[in-house]
Design a protein around this motif. Structure first.
Motif, PDB file in Angstrom:
ATOM      1  N   HIS A  55       0.834  -1.213   0.000  1.00 32.40           N
ATOM      2  CA  HIS A  55       0.000   0.000   0.000  1.00 32.40           C
ATOM      3  C   HIS A  55       0.859   1.250   0.000  1.00 32.40           C
ATOM      4  CE1 HIS A  55       0.609   1.064   4.287  1.00 32.40           C
ATOM      5  NE2 HIS A  55       0.829  -0.227   4.413  1.00 32.40           N
ATOM      6  N   CYS A  58       3.338   3.564   3.161  1.00 37.11           N
ATOM      7  CA  CYS A  58       3.598   2.506   4.132  1.00 37.11           C
ATOM      8  C   CYS A  58       4.786   2.940   4.997  1.00 37.11           C
ATOM      9  CB  CYS A  58       3.913   1.205   3.388  1.00 37.11           C
ATOM     10  SG  CYS A  58       4.395  -0.135   4.478  1.00 37.11           S
ATOM     11  N   LYS A  59       4.566   2.998   6.297  1.00 38.11           N
ATOM     12  CA  LYS A  59       5.635   3.507   7.175  1.00 38.11           C
ATOM     13  C   LYS A  59       6.863   2.592   7.148  1.00 38.11           C
ATOM     14  CE  LYS A  59       2.882   6.813   8.362  1.00 38.11           C
ATOM     15  NZ  LYS A  59       2.579   7.665   7.206  1.00 38.11           N
TER      16      LYS A  59
HETATM   17 ZN   LIG Z   1       2.452  -0.723   5.575  1.00 35.49          ZN
END
Ligand SMILES: [Zn+2]
Length: 208
Positions: A55, A58-59
């Motif tokens: 996605h 996304c961190k």
């Molecule tokens: Zn993520």
């Protein structure tokens, strides 16, 4: 990562960065939970479709992108941060793929292996240049997991006999658009009313 079975049986495995460690990281009897889940879903149970999901924003991918910096990814910092260590160990192949592609101008195709080492596919990443660099890396990382899934010997018989298939989805959290990686179109294609029939036909033809 989702596993889909007929009759709507679905198993889900989530981890930081949605990374499936490559089988080469495991020696002897020592495994992590991801390959154990693959065996449970696709060998003990009869799941036939694995869907790797990525996605936008996304961190974990944003962190992976920063690992290019030597100080940020130093051993000292990796010892202090399990997330840096995890991404460094298991997602570095995605970062290396991304760096080579970016340094060559971000136009060219990337080649990934999938169900078997000989079954390769071509991918053009974000050809319309809509997404941030971290999101492009996220799409590359999603596709890299297809070859990581296929690296396990216990899945080989099913993968080689076309009994088990691996797909990639990518979700843009800001627009809600969901993209399916079409090997025919060689890119992530948004699933909408203009594409759904074509994508469904592709899935039916090649993966059922
Ligand atoms: Zn993520």
């Amino acid at each position: 990562m989702y596993f889909l079975m007929p009759f709507c049986f679905c198993m889900k495995v989530r981890n930081a960065g949605n990374v499936i460690p490559n089988a080469q990281h495991f020696q002897d009897e020592y495994f992590s939970c991801e390959p154990a889940a693959l065996e449970l879903g696709c060998v003990i149970n009869d799941i036939r479709h694995i869907i790797v999901c990525g996605h936008s924003d996304c961190k974990a991918m944003n962190l992976l992108y920063k690992l290019e910096d030597e100080e940020y990814s130093s051993q000292r910092n990796r010892r202090l941060s399990p997330l840096r260590s995890w991404m460094w160990t298991h997602a570095n192949s995605s970062l290396e793929h991304f760096k080579a592609w970016r340094n060559a101008g971000m136009q060219g195709p990337l080649i990934f292996s999938s169900e078997t080492p000989l079954r390769r596919f071509v991918a053009y990443i974000d050809p319309e240049n809509k997404f941030a660099l971290e999101d492009k890396l996220s799409q590359i990382n999603t596709l890299q997991q297809l070859s990581n899934v296929a690296s396990y010997g216990f899945l080989k018989p099913r993968l080689e006999s076309h009994d088990l298939h691996i797909h990639a989805l990518w979700f843009d959290i800001y627009t809600g658009d969901i993209y399916y990686f079409s090997r025919g179109a060689k890119r992530f294609v948004p699933i909408d009313e203009t594409s759904v029939e074509r994508l469904t036909a592709e899935v039916r033809r090649y993966y059922s």
